[in-house]
Design a protein around this motif. Structure first.
Motif, PDB file in Angstrom:
ATOM      1  N   GLY A   4       0.586  -1.702   0.219  1.00  0.00           N
ATOM      2  CA  GLY A   4       0.031   0.114  -0.088  1.00  0.00           C
ATOM      3  C   GLY A   4       0.915   1.125   0.190  1.00  0.00           C
ATOM      4  N   HIS A  22      -8.924   2.833   1.223  1.00  0.00           N
ATOM      5  CA  HIS A  22      -9.259   3.574  -0.383  1.00  0.00           C
ATOM      6  C   HIS A  22     -11.021   3.626  -0.749  1.00  0.00           C
ATOM      7  CE1 HIS A  22      -9.208   0.103  -2.481  1.00  0.00           C
ATOM      8  NE2 HIS A  22      -7.850  -0.031  -1.830  1.00  0.00           N
ATOM      9  N   MET A  27      -5.627   2.673  -5.921  1.00  0.00           N
ATOM     10  CA  MET A  27      -4.234   3.182  -5.166  1.00  0.00           C
ATOM     11  C   MET A  27      -4.374   4.293  -6.111  1.00  0.00           C
ATOM     12  SD  MET A  27      -4.161   1.532  -2.045  1.00  0.00           S
ATOM     13  CE  MET A  27      -2.439   2.057  -1.736  1.00  0.00           C
ATOM     14  N   SER A  49      -3.659  -1.778   0.105  1.00  0.00           N
ATOM     15  CA  SER A  49      -3.669  -1.859  -1.224  1.00  0.00           C
ATOM     16  C   SER A  49      -4.893  -2.976  -0.768  1.00  0.00           C
ATOM     17  CB  SER A  49      -3.427  -2.175  -2.206  1.00  0.00           C
ATOM     18  OG  SER A  49      -4.242  -2.438  -3.714  1.00  0.00           O
TER      19      SER A  49
END
Length: 228
Positions: A4, A22, A27, A49
């Motif tokens: 991430g 997110h 991302m 992520s």
């Protein structure tokens, strides 16, 4: 930590931590901007992520639909990893946007995080709404939440139910619905994503964004402790 984006304040700390989740776009440069902004305000930040690899993508959406599963184990692992960093105070919040806002709200109800920022998080509705809302508010931490009254993705009526549920749970809550603001009003997407947002009737609202950020940082100050 899972793959991430990590952002760390200048100085030695220790700093409070924030896990950032997110939206459905993943991302993006906008997500990194949010993380950098939080770090500049004195938080050590990690945004995992959630779509890392095909298997994680499928698991993430299954967890999103079910409000349980491996994605939440991943978020708890991120919380623990941040809390264990020598430059972290051990107090960790979670912040999410849209899809990530739903993840933040559900994770906040599991008793691990110290505060949650829910930004136009997707809320339960329909026949599943009462049970789903009750489950996600079973052990909530303090929640600051921001929505727009022109949101065509999140029903303002569901926001009112969220407010009532949080207040009934007896936790500190700062929930505000911004007049004239659309879904994703905090986001400052540019390029193709910015054009897509505009086509979908979503736009950045500078005034609402500034107020939402001020409320969020003040709330985090109160419930996560000192920052640089």
């Amino acid at each position: 930590m899972h793959p991430g984006y990590t952002a760390v304040p200048d100085g030695d700390g220790p700093f409070p931590g924030v896990v950032v989740v997110h939206d459905a776009y993943g991302m993006t440069a906008e997500l990194r901007r949010v993380c950098d902004h939080l770090a500049a305000q004195g938080y050590v930040v990690h945004a995992p992520s959630m779509f890392q690899g095909g298997r994680c993508l499928r698991q993430t959406f299954r967890s999103f639909v079910a409000d349980q599963g491996p994605a939440y184990d991943r978020l708890e692992a991120e919380r623990a990893a941040l809390a264990d960093r020598p430059d972290c105070t051990g107090r960790v919040g979670i912040m999410g946007f849209c899809m990530g806002g739903r993840f933040a709200l559900v994770a906040a109800g599991r008793g691990g995080f110290d505060a949650a920022s829910v930004n136009y998080g997707l809320l339960p509705k329909g026949k599943q709404e009462p049970a789903a809302l009750e489950a996600m508010l079973s052990a909530p931490c303090p929640v600051v939440a921001s929505f727009g009254d022109r949101d065509t993705v999140v029903d303002v009526a569901e926001v009112a139910k969220l407010r009532t549920g949080l207040e009934r749970a007896g936790v500190p809550v700062d929930l505000k619905v911004y007049p004239g603001a659309t879904h994703s009003f905090l986001a400052q997407y540019t390029g193709a994503l910015g054009m897509l947002m505009r086509v979908q009737g979503m736009s950045h609202d500078p005034e609402a964004s500034a107020d939402a950020w001020a409320r969020t940082l003040g709330f985090f100050d109160e419930h996560l402790g000192a920052r640089a």
